[in-house]
Scaffold this active site. Structure first.
Site, PDB file in Angstrom:
ATOM      1  N   MET A  30       0.857  -1.192   0.000  1.00 16.47           N
ATOM      2  CA  MET A  30       0.000   0.000   0.000  1.00 16.47           C
ATOM      3  C   MET A  30       0.895   1.244   0.000  1.00 16.47           C
ATOM      4  SD  MET A  30      -3.438  -0.932   2.024  1.00 16.47           S
ATOM      5  CE  MET A  30      -2.860  -0.745   3.692  1.00 16.47           C
ATOM      6  N   HIS A  37       9.563  -3.515   3.200  1.00 17.34           N
ATOM      7  CA  HIS A  37       9.077  -3.755   1.832  1.00 17.34           C
ATOM      8  C   HIS A  37      10.251  -4.037   0.891  1.00 17.34           C
ATOM      9  CE1 HIS A  37       5.706  -0.962   3.212  1.00 17.34           C
ATOM     10  NE2 HIS A  37       5.048  -2.027   2.831  1.00 17.34           N
ATOM     11  N   LYS A 151       4.974  -9.585   9.743  1.00 16.18           N
ATOM     12  CA  LYS A 151       4.409  -8.647  10.722  1.00 16.18           C
ATOM     13  C   LYS A 151       2.886  -8.791  10.713  1.00 16.18           C
ATOM     14  CE  LYS A 151       3.913  -4.150  10.316  1.00 16.18           C
ATOM     15  NZ  LYS A 151       2.494  -3.925  10.699  1.00 16.18           N
ATOM     16  N   ASP A 152       2.338  -8.929   9.499  1.00 23.50           N
ATOM     17  CA  ASP A 152       0.896  -9.181   9.360  1.00 23.50           C
ATOM     18  C   ASP A 152       0.714 -10.702   9.269  1.00 23.50           C
ATOM     19  OD1 ASP A 152      -0.143  -6.369   9.106  1.00 23.50           O
ATOM     20  OD2 ASP A 152       1.342  -6.381   7.510  1.00 23.50           O
TER      21      ASP A 152
HETATM   22  O1  PAF Z   1      -0.101  -5.653   3.816  1.00 25.94           O
HETATM   23  C1  PAF Z   1      -0.516  -4.759   3.053  1.00 25.94           C
HETATM   24  O2  PAF Z   1       0.165  -3.764   2.785  1.00 25.94           O
HETATM   25  C2  PAF Z   1      -1.894  -4.881   2.433  1.00 25.94           C
HETATM   26  O3  PAF Z   1      -2.783  -5.473   3.330  1.00 25.94           O
HETATM   27  C3  PAF Z   1      -1.891  -5.608   1.083  1.00 25.94           C
HETATM   28  C4  PAF Z   1      -1.462  -7.059   1.223  1.00 25.94           C
HETATM   29  C5  PAF Z   1      -0.967  -4.893   0.115  1.00 25.94           C
HETATM   30  C6  PAF Z   1      -3.298  -5.613   0.484  1.00 25.94           C
HETATM   31  O4  PAF Z   1      -3.768  -4.313   0.279  1.00 25.94           O
END
Ligand code: PAF
Length: 282
Positions: A30, A37, A151-152
């Site tokens: 996002m 990232h 993390k997620d």
């Molecule tokens: O983890 C994220 O940044 C978002 O949830 C994703 C996987 C890009 C979906 O919008």
């Protein structure tokens, strides 16, 4: 590096690459990119011939409109950062209309019950929004591999369930959490922390590490109580939840079983900014 805003253009580039038997890696983001990232992008570049990075702040996964409005958007800086990693990346920066075909709504999913735990209890509809956008990106990019940060962790588990239940031919690669030198898990939201909250936030990981050190000698209930007390006493940070859970089902652990893998999960408010983190316990 090429920036693409239309899925029709991206699809035709990918079709051409696939006809040459090139493998494609996808890193969905996002934006507001940070080193976490970039480490996903570097790994994707090592493991695939071509890498697509999507940058799209997905409205359907925000249950709180204010959170969506305030989510950091730093596209020019993101593009500069990606260019420092490789000049071969394909960056997909669609509008909502392009990626959603003018119908910006969530599909409803069954994620094998994973969606009812933790984040699912506090962010209604969030995982339907994540599932919808990730499924769309998989349809557009048809990646061989897709990369997500631990993390997620719950999101990662949900995406594995999505892929399994919908027979989507993509390998999901989970990547370790990257941390600031202070221990704070890297997150796009960190840039919004006011100085006193930025200074306080490493307490979250400190607490997770101490909880881990207690695992094995104290019960899950005792550790949870201890964490709740620590945050009760904290002048700035507000605990939303702390849970010790089975790392596969994400169900809260009642009794510890030596055959099961456990993780501790936490969500904390630093002012109006919600931070999450987790740690492997065994
Ligand atoms: O983890 C994220 O940044 C978002 O949830 C994703 C996987 C890009 C979906 O919008």
């Amino acid at each position: 590096m090429k920036t693409i805003t239309q899925k029709s253009e991206l699809k035709s580039i990918i079709e051409d690459l696939k006809s040459q038997n090139k493998t494609v890696g996808l890193v969905p983001t996002m934006g507001a990119l940070h080193d976490g990232h970039l480490s996903l992008v570097s790994r994707a570049l090592q493991e695939n011939d071509v890498v697509v990075v999507s940058i799209f702040v997905n409205p359907t996964q925000f249950n709180n409109p204010e959170d969506l409005e305030k989510y950091p958007r730093t596209l020019n800086i993101d593009l500069e950062l990606l260019a420092t990693v490789s000049d071969t990346i394909l960056v997909y920066t669609p509008s909502a209309e392009d990626v959603y075909d003018n119908n910006v709504v969530s599909e409803h999913f069954d994620f094998d019950g994973l969606e009812h735990q933790m984040e699912g209890k506090f962010r209604p509809g969030h995982f339907d929004g994540v599932g919808t956008i990730v499924k769309r990106l998989f349809e557009i990019v048809t990646p061989d591999r897709a990369y997500f940060g631990e993390k997620d962790f719950q999101q990662l588990a949900i995406i594995r369930s999505l892929v399994k239940n919908h027979n989507i031919p993509v390998a999901i690669v989970g990547c370790e959490i990257l941390r600031e030198p202070s221990g704070l898990a890297m997150s796009s939201r960190n840039v919004r922390l006011k100085p006193e909250y930025a200074e306080a936030a490493p307490f979250i990981y400190e607490t997770l590490k101490t909880a881990k050190s207690q695992f094995g000698t104290k019960s899950a209930i005792e550790i949870t109580q201890w964490v709740e007390n620590e945050f009760e006493a904290h002048p700035l940070l507000k605990l939303e939840y702390f849970t010790i859970a089975d790392a596969d089902t994400l169900e809260t652990a009642r009794n510890i079983n030596t055959q099961t893998t456990y993780r501790a999960f936490i969500a904390v408010f630093a002012d109006d900014i919600r931070l999450i983190d987790n740690i492997a316990l065994n």
